[in-house]
Motif scaffolding. Structure first.
Motif, PDB file in Angstrom:
ATOM      1  N   PHE A 299       2.361 -10.297  -6.537  1.00  0.00           N
ATOM      2  CA  PHE A 299       2.754  -8.991  -6.014  1.00  0.00           C
ATOM      3  C   PHE A 299       1.733  -7.951  -6.462  1.00  0.00           C
ATOM      4  O   PHE A 299       1.487  -7.794  -7.665  1.00  0.00           O
ATOM      5  CB  PHE A 299       4.137  -8.602  -6.543  1.00  0.00           C
ATOM      6  CG  PHE A 299       5.266  -9.372  -5.918  1.00  0.00           C
ATOM      7  CD1 PHE A 299       6.117  -8.754  -5.009  1.00  0.00           C
ATOM      8  CD2 PHE A 299       5.484 -10.710  -6.219  1.00  0.00           C
ATOM      9  CE1 PHE A 299       7.171  -9.460  -4.429  1.00  0.00           C
ATOM     10  CE2 PHE A 299       6.532 -11.418  -5.644  1.00  0.00           C
ATOM     11  CZ  PHE A 299       7.369 -10.791  -4.742  1.00  0.00           C
ATOM     12  N   LEU A 300       1.144  -7.255  -5.492  1.00  0.00           N
ATOM     13  CA  LEU A 300       0.137  -6.233  -5.780  1.00  0.00           C
ATOM     14  C   LEU A 300       0.591  -4.882  -5.239  1.00  0.00           C
ATOM     15  O   LEU A 300       1.338  -4.812  -4.262  1.00  0.00           O
ATOM     16  CB  LEU A 300      -1.191  -6.590  -5.119  1.00  0.00           C
ATOM     17  CG  LEU A 300      -1.818  -7.924  -5.491  1.00  0.00           C
ATOM     18  CD1 LEU A 300      -3.076  -8.151  -4.672  1.00  0.00           C
ATOM     19  CD2 LEU A 300      -2.114  -7.980  -6.972  1.00  0.00           C
ATOM     20  N   ARG A 301       0.081  -3.820  -5.873  1.00  0.00           N
ATOM     21  CA  ARG A 301       0.349  -2.457  -5.412  1.00  0.00           C
ATOM     22  C   ARG A 301      -0.977  -1.704  -5.417  1.00  0.00           C
ATOM     23  O   ARG A 301      -1.710  -1.733  -6.404  1.00  0.00           O
ATOM     24  CB  ARG A 301       1.372  -1.790  -6.324  1.00  0.00           C
ATOM     25  CG  ARG A 301       1.768  -0.403  -5.923  1.00  0.00           C
ATOM     26  CD  ARG A 301       2.893   0.166  -6.777  1.00  0.00           C
ATOM     27  NE  ARG A 301       2.703  -0.153  -8.195  1.00  0.00           N
ATOM     28  CZ  ARG A 301       3.693  -0.596  -8.990  1.00  0.00           C
ATOM     29  NH1 ARG A 301       4.906  -0.761  -8.538  1.00  0.00           N
ATOM     30  NH2 ARG A 301       3.450  -0.838 -10.263  1.00  0.00           N
ATOM     31  N   LEU A 302      -1.268  -1.036  -4.309  1.00  0.00           N
ATOM     32  CA  LEU A 302      -2.484  -0.237  -4.188  1.00  0.00           C
ATOM     33  C   LEU A 302      -2.132   1.149  -3.683  1.00  0.00           C
ATOM     34  O   LEU A 302      -1.282   1.306  -2.809  1.00  0.00           O
ATOM     35  CB  LEU A 302      -3.457  -0.851  -3.173  1.00  0.00           C
ATOM     36  CG  LEU A 302      -4.108  -2.169  -3.520  1.00  0.00           C
ATOM     37  CD1 LEU A 302      -3.258  -3.330  -3.061  1.00  0.00           C
ATOM     38  CD2 LEU A 302      -5.470  -2.243  -2.902  1.00  0.00           C
ATOM     39  N   ASP A 303      -2.793   2.161  -4.212  1.00  0.00           N
ATOM     40  CA  ASP A 303      -2.643   3.530  -3.737  1.00  0.00           C
ATOM     41  C   ASP A 303      -3.647   3.740  -2.608  1.00  0.00           C
ATOM     42  O   ASP A 303      -4.855   3.645  -2.826  1.00  0.00           O
ATOM     43  CB  ASP A 303      -2.900   4.508  -4.881  1.00  0.00           C
ATOM     44  CG  ASP A 303      -2.643   5.947  -4.491  1.00  0.00           C
ATOM     45  OD1 ASP A 303      -2.935   6.325  -3.333  1.00  0.00           O
ATOM     46  OD2 ASP A 303      -2.159   6.702  -5.337  1.00  0.00           O
ATOM     47  N   VAL A 304      -3.157   4.012  -1.415  1.00  0.00           N
ATOM     48  CA  VAL A 304      -4.051   4.147  -0.260  1.00  0.00           C
ATOM     49  C   VAL A 304      -4.983   5.343  -0.382  1.00  0.00           C
ATOM     50  O   VAL A 304      -6.066   5.343   0.205  1.00  0.00           O
ATOM     51  CB  VAL A 304      -3.285   4.220   1.078  1.00  0.00           C
ATOM     52  CG1 VAL A 304      -2.546   2.940   1.334  1.00  0.00           C
ATOM     53  CG2 VAL A 304      -2.360   5.403   1.136  1.00  0.00           C
TER      54      VAL A 304
ATOM     55  N   PHE B 230       0.869  -1.167   0.000  1.00  0.00           N
ATOM     56  CA  PHE B 230       0.000   0.000   0.000  1.00  0.00           C
ATOM     57  C   PHE B 230       0.905   1.214   0.000  1.00  0.00           C
ATOM     58  O   PHE B 230       1.725   1.396   0.893  1.00  0.00           O
ATOM     59  CB  PHE B 230      -0.906   0.007   1.227  1.00  0.00           C
ATOM     60  CG  PHE B 230      -1.821  -1.183   1.304  1.00  0.00           C
ATOM     61  CD1 PHE B 230      -2.192  -1.896   0.169  1.00  0.00           C
ATOM     62  CD2 PHE B 230      -2.300  -1.601   2.517  1.00  0.00           C
ATOM     63  CE1 PHE B 230      -3.050  -2.991   0.248  1.00  0.00           C
ATOM     64  CE2 PHE B 230      -3.161  -2.689   2.613  1.00  0.00           C
ATOM     65  CZ  PHE B 230      -3.521  -3.378   1.476  1.00  0.00           C
ATOM     66  N   THR B 231       0.757   2.031  -1.008  1.00  0.00           N
ATOM     67  CA  THR B 231       1.683   3.132  -1.230  1.00  0.00           C
ATOM     68  C   THR B 231       0.921   4.450  -1.374  1.00  0.00           C
ATOM     69  O   THR B 231      -0.289   4.458  -1.509  1.00  0.00           O
ATOM     70  CB  THR B 231       2.543   2.830  -2.487  1.00  0.00           C
ATOM     71  OG1 THR B 231       3.518   3.836  -2.632  1.00  0.00           O
ATOM     72  CG2 THR B 231       1.714   2.704  -3.730  1.00  0.00           C
ATOM     73  N   ALA B 232       1.660   5.536  -1.351  1.00  0.00           N
ATOM     74  CA  ALA B 232       1.084   6.866  -1.542  1.00  0.00           C
ATOM     75  C   ALA B 232       2.016   7.677  -2.429  1.00  0.00           C
ATOM     76  O   ALA B 232       3.239   7.524  -2.369  1.00  0.00           O
ATOM     77  CB  ALA B 232       0.893   7.566  -0.202  1.00  0.00           C
ATOM     78  N   GLU B 233       1.452   8.535  -3.233  1.00  0.00           N
ATOM     79  CA  GLU B 233       2.217   9.337  -4.194  1.00  0.00           C
ATOM     80  C   GLU B 233       3.280  10.192  -3.511  1.00  0.00           C
ATOM     81  O   GLU B 233       4.384  10.343  -4.008  1.00  0.00           O
ATOM     82  CB  GLU B 233       1.267  10.222  -5.005  1.00  0.00           C
ATOM     83  CG  GLU B 233       1.944  11.054  -6.068  1.00  0.00           C
ATOM     84  CD  GLU B 233       2.559  10.213  -7.187  1.00  0.00           C
ATOM     85  OE1 GLU B 233       3.617  10.626  -7.709  1.00  0.00           O
ATOM     86  OE2 GLU B 233       1.991   9.168  -7.529  1.00  0.00           O
ATOM     87  N   ASP B 234       2.972  10.733  -2.353  1.00  0.00           N
ATOM     88  CA  ASP B 234       3.886  11.645  -1.671  1.00  0.00           C
ATOM     89  C   ASP B 234       4.796  10.946  -0.650  1.00  0.00           C
ATOM     90  O   ASP B 234       5.375  11.582   0.215  1.00  0.00           O
ATOM     91  CB  ASP B 234       3.097  12.754  -0.980  1.00  0.00           C
ATOM     92  CG  ASP B 234       2.119  12.215   0.043  1.00  0.00           C
ATOM     93  OD1 ASP B 234       1.882  10.994   0.085  1.00  0.00           O
ATOM     94  OD2 ASP B 234       1.587  13.032   0.820  1.00  0.00           O
ATOM     95  N   CYS B 235       4.962   9.637  -0.781  1.00  0.00           N
ATOM     96  CA  CYS B 235       5.728   8.842   0.179  1.00  0.00           C
ATOM     97  C   CYS B 235       7.139   8.564  -0.349  1.00  0.00           C
ATOM     98  O   CYS B 235       7.310   7.787  -1.288  1.00  0.00           O
ATOM     99  CB  CYS B 235       4.983   7.536   0.447  1.00  0.00           C
ATOM    100  SG  CYS B 235       5.900   6.340   1.407  1.00  0.00           S
ATOM    101  N   ALA B 236       8.130   9.190   0.271  1.00  0.00           N
ATOM    102  CA  ALA B 236       9.519   9.012  -0.170  1.00  0.00           C
ATOM    103  C   ALA B 236      10.013   7.585   0.045  1.00  0.00           C
ATOM    104  O   ALA B 236      10.717   7.029  -0.798  1.00  0.00           O
ATOM    105  CB  ALA B 236      10.422   9.993   0.574  1.00  0.00           C
ATOM    106  N   VAL B 237       9.647   6.970   1.159  1.00  0.00           N
ATOM    107  CA  VAL B 237      10.081   5.591   1.432  1.00  0.00           C
ATOM    108  C   VAL B 237       9.439   4.634   0.437  1.00  0.00           C
ATOM    109  O   VAL B 237      10.063   3.659   0.005  1.00  0.00           O
ATOM    110  CB  VAL B 237       9.768   5.186   2.888  1.00  0.00           C
ATOM    111  CG1 VAL B 237      10.152   3.746   3.153  1.00  0.00           C
ATOM    112  CG2 VAL B 237      10.492   6.105   3.872  1.00  0.00           C
ATOM    113  N   CYS B 238       8.201   4.913   0.022  1.00  0.00           N
ATOM    114  CA  CYS B 238       7.531   4.078  -0.987  1.00  0.00           C
ATOM    115  C   CYS B 238       8.351   4.060  -2.275  1.00  0.00           C
ATOM    116  O   CYS B 238       8.553   3.005  -2.887  1.00  0.00           O
ATOM    117  CB  CYS B 238       6.132   4.597  -1.285  1.00  0.00           C
ATOM    118  SG  CYS B 238       5.020   4.566   0.123  1.00  0.00           S
TER     119      CYS B 238
END
Length: 113
Positions: A54-59, A25-33
């Motif tokens: 492997f899945l990726r979702l924008d929280v 679960f990632t976010a656009e403004d997340c540097a660690v992501c």
């Protein structure tokens, strides 16, 4: 296997279609992501994890994913073994992701492999 970008509905379906699933679960403004994106991509392509989806979702676009995170921050990783939540945590290192993947490898489904 490549990483699949999905949403809440896709997550609910895919965790039942594959014996082992890891979702980031990632976010656009997340540097660690962004920092963990290359290792996550690398793991998705490794033979060791060929039976792991492997899945990726924008929280910010998926309220169910956001609720699952509760009070934690992105990048938040969740593993599922045969449709059941196995492990979840905010991870900040490649080693943390690899450890979670190694734990997931103990999940077996002989019919699928």
């Amino acid at each position: 296997m490549k990483i699949i970008d999905t949403n809440d509905e896709g997550l609910r379906t895919l965790i039942h279609d594959y014996p082992r699933v890891i979702a980031k679960f990632t976010a656009e403004d997340c540097a660690v992501c962004k920092l963990l994106a290359p290792p996550f991509n690398k793991f998705a392509l490794e033979d060791e994890y060929e039976h792991t989806l492997f899945l990726r979702l924008d929280v910010n676009e998926n309220p169910v994913a956001r609720k699952l995170m509760d009070t934690r921050v992105a990048p938040f990783f969740v593993t599922y073994c045969r449709g059941r939540l196995s492990e979840c945590d905010t991870l900040t290192t490649e080693e943390g992701v690899q450890t979670m993947l190694q734990h997931l490898q103990t999940c077996t489904d002989t019919a699928a492999e």
